[in-house]
Design a protein around this motif. Sequence first.
Motif, PDB file in Angstrom:
ATOM      1  N   GLY A   1       0.839  -1.190   0.000  1.00  0.00           N
ATOM      2  CA  GLY A   1       0.000   0.000   0.000  1.00  0.00           C
ATOM      3  C   GLY A   1       0.876   1.242   0.000  1.00  0.00           C
ATOM      4  N   MET A   2       0.664   2.129  -0.968  1.00  0.00           N
ATOM      5  CA  MET A   2       1.448   3.348  -1.063  1.00  0.00           C
ATOM      6  C   MET A   2       0.602   4.413  -1.753  1.00  0.00           C
ATOM      7  SD  MET A   2       4.065   1.555  -3.779  1.00  0.00           S
ATOM      8  CE  MET A   2       5.187   2.919  -3.973  1.00  0.00           C
ATOM      9  N   LYS A   3       1.129   5.618  -1.890  1.00  0.00           N
ATOM     10  CA  LYS A   3       0.334   6.705  -2.448  1.00  0.00           C
ATOM     11  C   LYS A   3       1.182   7.601  -3.361  1.00  0.00           C
ATOM     12  CE  LYS A   3      -3.074   7.321   1.275  1.00  0.00           C
ATOM     13  NZ  LYS A   3      -3.596   8.278   2.275  1.00  0.00           N
TER      14      LYS A   3
ATOM     15  N   GLU B   1      11.144   1.951  -0.326  1.00  0.00           N
ATOM     16  CA  GLU B   1      10.885   1.170   0.885  1.00  0.00           C
ATOM     17  C   GLU B   1       9.775   0.148   0.634  1.00  0.00           C
ATOM     18  OE1 GLU B   1      12.491   1.191   3.708  1.00  0.00           O
ATOM     19  OE2 GLU B   1      13.781   2.946   3.414  1.00  0.00           O
ATOM     20  N   ASN B   2       8.761   0.545  -0.134  1.00  0.00           N
ATOM     21  CA  ASN B   2       7.697  -0.395  -0.471  1.00  0.00           C
ATOM     22  C   ASN B   2       8.217  -1.527  -1.350  1.00  0.00           C
ATOM     23  OD1 ASN B   2       6.195   2.497  -0.296  1.00  0.00           O
ATOM     24  ND2 ASN B   2       4.848   0.862   0.441  1.00  0.00           N
TER      25      ASN B   2
ATOM     26  N   LEU C   1       9.556  -0.121  -9.878  1.00  0.00           N
ATOM     27  CA  LEU C   1       9.310   1.275  -9.531  1.00  0.00           C
ATOM     28  C   LEU C   1       9.224   2.132 -10.799  1.00  0.00           C
ATOM     29  CD1 LEU C   1       8.883   3.375  -7.365  1.00  0.00           C
ATOM     30  CD2 LEU C   1      11.362   3.582  -7.125  1.00  0.00           C
ATOM     31  N   ASP C   2      10.028   1.825 -11.795  1.00  0.00           N
ATOM     32  CA  ASP C   2       9.950   2.544 -13.064  1.00  0.00           C
ATOM     33  C   ASP C   2       8.607   2.280 -13.743  1.00  0.00           C
ATOM     34  OD1 ASP C   2      11.182   4.038 -15.396  1.00  0.00           O
ATOM     35  OD2 ASP C   2      10.791   2.104 -16.342  1.00  0.00           O
TER      36      ASP C   2
ATOM     37  N   GLY D   1       6.467  -1.132   9.321  1.00  0.00           N
ATOM     38  CA  GLY D   1       5.766  -0.060   8.629  1.00  0.00           C
ATOM     39  C   GLY D   1       6.700   1.029   8.130  1.00  0.00           C
ATOM     40  N   ILE D   2       6.413   1.534   6.942  1.00  0.00           N
ATOM     41  CA  ILE D   2       7.217   2.615   6.379  1.00  0.00           C
ATOM     42  C   ILE D   2       6.896   3.926   7.079  1.00  0.00           C
ATOM     43  CG2 ILE D   2       7.672   3.919   4.252  1.00  0.00           C
ATOM     44  CD1 ILE D   2       6.995   1.115   2.865  1.00  0.00           C
TER      45      ILE D   2
END
Length: 356
Positions: free
Chosen positions: A72-74, A90-91, A113-114, A259-260
């Motif tokens: 989960g990220m934003k 980090e994710n 990530l790219d 957790g990040i």
Amino acid sequence: MKIKIELTQNLKPKTALEKNELPFGQVFTDYMFMMDYSRDEGWHNAKITPYAPISLDPATSCLHYGQMFFEGMKAYKQVDGKIAMFRPMENMHRMNLSAGRMSMPEINSDEVLDALAQLVELEKDWIPTTPESSLYIRPFMFGTDPFLGVRTSNTYKLVIILSPVGPYYGKDGLAPVRIFVEPEYVRAVKGGTGFAKCAGNYAGTMLSQLNAQGLGFNQVLWLDGIHRKYIEEVGAMNVFFLIDGNLVTPELTGSILPGITRKSVIEICKDWGMRVEERPISIDELANAYDGGKLVEAFGSGTAAVVSPIGELTWNDKVIKLANDKPGELTQKIYDEITGIQYGLRPDTRGWIKNI
């Protein structure tokens, strides 16, 4: 990694976005990223394709044996118009941590990530611009072999979907929650999967959550599975306590998610000169600290909420009330700092922001 992009002319109307009606995880964008894995070819067939249902054989292994995990990220629209992600590497690292625990193939963090950056760039018009809104990013991986037998899958699929979301908190800002200390069930044990973001970890918590809500509470506080006294997490979030001027959080021993946001809170508070203790903390110690006037604040931390202030904790007949049912000073300060960095309102002196 070469990514095939399949465009569509049938774009969804952004009605919910325009009306700012964005309940969490219910509105999805036009495209998604998909990639396949096999033992012979490794990761391959990377593509950005129109958002659509995924066809699965009824015997697909993940449906029967739970070999799957998620992240989960934003992404945020910053005040200068730039698109930003908060500590996305980090994710990526945590995805590989989960993959290793679930006996699944690791990803190339830079390549994924790219790919994610390309997907977000394509969907940038879906990023809300209203204050404290964002584009929620959900990567997930699952085993795809069609078989009935307890073994690792030979094939996997990685998918990333996007969902615009409104502010986690309403017009009243940070709203303290009532927490019930779970006396019967446990979330995880050392040696299990508690540190991974595998789907089964969350399914196993739902009964406790429903029971707590039936008693008038918002969430549960989890205790360890062996001694049944050491605090681990609150709901699906890491948890912090301000005790006698020190910030205390349970140490990572294998049963707690790394957790990040948790990591960010710790680093920020250390930068501010605070003493941060990562150590075992029992519910008895917490109750005694409250009775002695030393427990000042408590809050959960996670991607969705950033921080969630705890206004009340109930443990058996013991009721702990904090901060006059308002966010504590430190809780609010941490929230303002992290969201300020995410939205470009405060300088990113730690290199946490990746602009697209």
